[in-house]
Design an enzyme around this catalytic site. Structure first.
Site, PDB file in Angstrom:
ATOM      1  N   ASP A  54       0.851  -1.204   0.000  1.00  0.00           N
ATOM      2  CA  ASP A  54       0.000   0.000   0.000  1.00  0.00           C
ATOM      3  C   ASP A  54       0.883   1.249   0.000  1.00  0.00           C
ATOM      4  OD1 ASP A  54      -2.288  -1.533   0.035  1.00  0.00           O
ATOM      5  OD2 ASP A  54      -2.691  -1.260   2.179  1.00  0.00           O
ATOM      6  N   GLU A  58       4.582  -3.578  -8.577  1.00  0.00           N
ATOM      7  CA  GLU A  58       3.828  -3.286  -7.342  1.00  0.00           C
ATOM      8  C   GLU A  58       2.310  -3.376  -7.575  1.00  0.00           C
ATOM      9  OE1 GLU A  58       5.391  -0.619  -4.546  1.00  0.00           O
ATOM     10  OE2 GLU A  58       7.447  -0.809  -5.281  1.00  0.00           O
TER      11      GLU A  58
HETATM   12  N1  CAA Z   1      -3.285  -4.672   3.903  1.00  0.00           N
HETATM   13  C1  CAA Z   1      -3.430  -5.604   4.897  1.00  0.00           C
HETATM   14  N2  CAA Z   1      -3.956  -6.823   4.678  1.00  0.00           N
HETATM   15  C2  CAA Z   1      -4.353  -7.112   3.430  1.00  0.00           C
HETATM   16  C3  CAA Z   1      -4.234  -6.211   2.361  1.00  0.00           C
HETATM   17  C4  CAA Z   1      -3.670  -4.935   2.638  1.00  0.00           C
HETATM   18  N3  CAA Z   1      -3.538  -4.021   1.664  1.00  0.00           N
HETATM   19  N4  CAA Z   1      -4.716  -6.782   1.242  1.00  0.00           N
HETATM   20  C5  CAA Z   1      -5.144  -8.015   1.586  1.00  0.00           C
HETATM   21  N5  CAA Z   1      -4.918  -8.192   2.914  1.00  0.00           N
HETATM   22  C6  CAA Z   1      -5.263  -9.383   3.682  1.00  0.00           C
HETATM   23  C7  CAA Z   1      -6.759  -9.655   3.603  1.00  0.00           C
HETATM   24  O1  CAA Z   1      -7.465  -8.966   4.603  1.00  0.00           O
HETATM   25  C8  CAA Z   1      -6.821 -11.158   3.814  1.00  0.00           C
HETATM   26  O2  CAA Z   1      -6.724 -11.424   5.189  1.00  0.00           O
HETATM   27  P1  CAA Z   1      -7.330 -12.761   5.862  1.00  0.00           P
HETATM   28  O3  CAA Z   1      -6.341 -13.830   5.606  1.00  0.00           O
HETATM   29  O4  CAA Z   1      -7.437 -12.427   7.312  1.00  0.00           O
HETATM   30  O5  CAA Z   1      -8.641 -13.032   5.210  1.00  0.00           O
HETATM   31  C9  CAA Z   1      -5.536 -11.642   3.158  1.00  0.00           C
HETATM   32  O6  CAA Z   1      -4.658 -10.526   3.099  1.00  0.00           O
HETATM   33  C10 CAA Z   1      -5.752 -12.169   1.763  1.00  0.00           C
HETATM   34  O7  CAA Z   1      -6.372 -11.154   1.006  1.00  0.00           O
HETATM   35  P2  CAA Z   1      -7.099 -11.473  -0.354  1.00  0.00           P
HETATM   36  O8  CAA Z   1      -8.033 -12.623  -0.156  1.00  0.00           O
HETATM   37  O9  CAA Z   1      -7.641 -10.213  -0.916  1.00  0.00           O
HETATM   38  O10 CAA Z   1      -5.875 -12.017  -1.222  1.00  0.00           O
HETATM   39  P3  CAA Z   1      -5.812 -12.477  -2.722  1.00  0.00           P
HETATM   40  O11 CAA Z   1      -5.046 -13.724  -2.787  1.00  0.00           O
HETATM   41  O12 CAA Z   1      -7.152 -12.412  -3.383  1.00  0.00           O
HETATM   42  O13 CAA Z   1      -4.845 -11.363  -3.373  1.00  0.00           O
HETATM   43  C11 CAA Z   1      -4.299  -9.294  -4.389  1.00  0.00           C
HETATM   44  C12 CAA Z   1      -5.120 -10.039  -3.329  1.00  0.00           C
HETATM   45  C13 CAA Z   1      -4.716  -7.850  -4.263  1.00  0.00           C
HETATM   46  C14 CAA Z   1      -4.554  -9.763  -5.789  1.00  0.00           C
HETATM   47  C15 CAA Z   1      -2.818  -9.452  -4.037  1.00  0.00           C
HETATM   48  O14 CAA Z   1      -2.359 -10.763  -4.247  1.00  0.00           O
HETATM   49  C16 CAA Z   1      -1.935  -8.501  -4.825  1.00  0.00           C
HETATM   50  O15 CAA Z   1      -1.802  -7.330  -4.480  1.00  0.00           O
HETATM   51  N6  CAA Z   1      -1.286  -9.005  -5.898  1.00  0.00           N
HETATM   52  C17 CAA Z   1      -0.310  -8.225  -6.613  1.00  0.00           C
HETATM   53  C18 CAA Z   1       1.039  -8.499  -6.071  1.00  0.00           C
HETATM   54  C19 CAA Z   1       1.987  -7.390  -6.319  1.00  0.00           C
HETATM   55  O16 CAA Z   1       1.665  -6.220  -6.234  1.00  0.00           O
HETATM   56  N7  CAA Z   1       3.217  -7.752  -6.612  1.00  0.00           N
HETATM   57  C20 CAA Z   1       4.237  -6.783  -6.783  1.00  0.00           C
HETATM   58  C21 CAA Z   1       5.535  -7.410  -6.472  1.00  0.00           C
HETATM   59  S1  CAA Z   1       6.603  -6.376  -5.621  1.00  0.00           S
HETATM   60  C22 CAA Z   1       7.312  -5.369  -6.715  1.00  0.00           C
HETATM   61  O17 CAA Z   1       6.929  -5.192  -7.818  1.00  0.00           O
HETATM   62  C23 CAA Z   1       8.385  -4.613  -6.040  1.00  0.00           C
HETATM   63  C24 CAA Z   1       9.491  -4.147  -6.832  1.00  0.00           C
HETATM   64  O18 CAA Z   1      10.489  -4.804  -6.934  1.00  0.00           O
HETATM   65  C25 CAA Z   1       9.423  -2.783  -7.352  1.00  0.00           C
END
Ligand code: CAA
Length: 387
Positions: free
Chosen positions: A242, A369
């Site tokens: 985030d 990200e």
């Molecule tokens: N803050 C806190 N907790 C969070 C959250 C957040 N923003 N988002 C989800 N959670 C928690 C949920 O509350 C849930 O908790 P419970 O286990 O208690 O239920 C848990 O995490 C799972 O959440 P979801 O069911 O929503 O998870 P999901 O498997 O459906 O995935 C997603 C959600 C948004 C698709 C996530 O997987 C995602 O963001 N994917 C993209 C990954 C990403 O951004 N990768 C980038 C790599 S890093 C990079 O690029 C860095 C670099 O080098 C520059």
């Protein structure tokens, strides 16, 4: 105009602009071409406090807030998006995670050197077969029988700054049965045996920011290097992203600003059909739309930054604000850079000007990200409560 932007904020913006103009802009094309990591200027960013802007002074940072961070990051990225990436990952993904979830010992040992820029930090979530679906990773950490360390095996990919990182924040599976609730976070010291870096990725853009795979082969990670509780890793990864997404939005804003600035100058100089091209309505429309989208991106970034600052006291999430800012600013950067190439015509396609670099650099902001598709999914889930 914005009363939350103080004199101190203006000072950091100016310091970042001066440094970006005098030290980064002159070398940006050369490092883009060679793909070499700009270690010297990254160290200088550390000396200026840019590698740990929001980290309290006692932990090696300069103790400023998220507004200061986004202002400085925009300025650095305006000169060179590669420096912007290095700065963003170090600040929002690594320092922020260590500050929020680290123990006092972990903060002293790892946050102080990373926030001060003495050491470079990286964040490793993605794997060859796990990208947007971050919860499906295959790498494993197994607690040793004596409970003193975890044995880590597996391969991670697309790790920004991995080729040079001293410390990597690693997310890996400690209990595969529990799926995303079986992921844990670890602080990895890259000079320990069992850790290896793969070849540097040859990339389209942000070429001076080094990216590679990393592998773990019976890597022994002391148990005290686990960040947060076992099974808490996915939440740590998401919460930290985030913050990271606000950083990438600011990076995108910097790229877009640079592309607009170049386009305005060119439109005022270049003549066609006996007049400045900026006198043609079709060019005017492009410039006006570029400016409007850029200003809207900036407002969304400020809103997300303020939401993050507020979250520090309320504990509320600012996931949606961060995703909206990242989505809009990154798509704006790509669109604006595309218009900039078009306005420059053949010169926009030439390596003699930085415009083609802005175009190549902008693309990654729609991918890393969290892709634009993932940001839309996050926003829609917030709206509907459906999954
Ligand atoms: N803050 C806190 N907790 C969070 C959250 C957040 N923003 N988002 C989800 N959670 C928690 C949920 O509350 C849930 O908790 P419970 O286990 O208690 O239920 C848990 O995490 C799972 O959440 P979801 O069911 O929503 O998870 P999901 O498997 O459906 O995935 C997603 C959600 C948004 C698709 C996530 O997987 C995602 O963001 N994917 C993209 C990954 C990403 O951004 N990768 C980038 C790599 S890093 C990079 O690029 C860095 C670099 O080098 C520059």
């Amino acid at each position: 105009m914005f009363d939350f932007i103080t004199e101190e904020h203006e000072m950091i913006r100016q310091t970042a602009r001066d440094f970006a103009t005098t030290a980064i802009a002159p070398i940006a094309a050369e490092y883009d071409e060679s793909g070499e990591f700009p270690l010297e200027t990254v160290r200088q960013m550390g000396s200026l406090g840019f590698m740990g802007i929001e980290i309290p002074e006692q932990y090696g940072g300069v103790g400023m807030d998220t507004i200061a961070y986004v202002l400085a990051l925009e300025e650095i990225s305006r000169a060179d998006a590669s420096h912007g990436t290095i700065m963003s990952v170090n600040n929002s993904l690594v320092c922020h995670a260590l500050l929020k979830y680290g123990t006092e010992e972990q903060k002293q040992k790892y946050l102080v050197p990373v926030a001060s820029g003495a050491k470079i930090g990286a964040y490793s979530l993605t794997e060859p077969m796990s990208g947007s679906d971050a919860g499906t990773m295959r790498s494993r950490a197994v607690l040793s029988d004596d409970g003193a360390h975890y044995v880590i095996n597996g391969r991670k990919s697309w790790v920004t700054s991995a080729p040079v990182a001293d410390i990597i924040l690693l997310f890996t599976m400690t209990d595969p049965q529990k799926q995303h609730r079986g992921i844990s976070a670890f602080i990895i010291e890259t000079d320990r045996p069992g850790f290896a870096r793969g070849k540097k990725e040859p990339k389209l853009g942000i070429r001076a920011s080094a990216t590679s795979e990393i592998t773990f082969d019976d890597f022994r990670c002391p148990v005290e290097n686990r960040l947060g509780e076992e099974g808490e890793g996915f939440k740590v990864a998401m919460a930290v992203l985030d913050a990271g997404r606000i950083g990438i939005a600011s990076q995108a804003l910097g790229i877009a600003e640079a592309a607009l600035e170049a386009s305005v100058s060119y439109a005022k100089e270049r003549e066609a059909f006996g007049q400045k091209i900026g006198e043609f309505q079709m060019i005017q429309q492009k410039l006006a739309d570029m400016k409007t989208r850029i200003d809207a991106s900036r407002l969304l970034i400020y809103r997300a930054a303020l939401a993050k600052m507020q979250a520090a006291s309320t504990g509320e999430r600012y996931t949606m604000e961060a995703s909206i800012a990242k989505l809009f600013a990154s798509e704006t950067a790509m669109w604006v850079a595309t218009q900039a190439v078009q306005i420059h015509g053949g010169m926009g396609y030439s390596k003699e000007l930085p415009v083609e670099r802005y175009f190549r650099d902008a693309k990654i902001t729609e991918i890393y990200e969290g892709t634009s598709e993932i940001q839309r999914m996050v926003i829609a889930r917030h709206l509907t409560g459906l999954r």
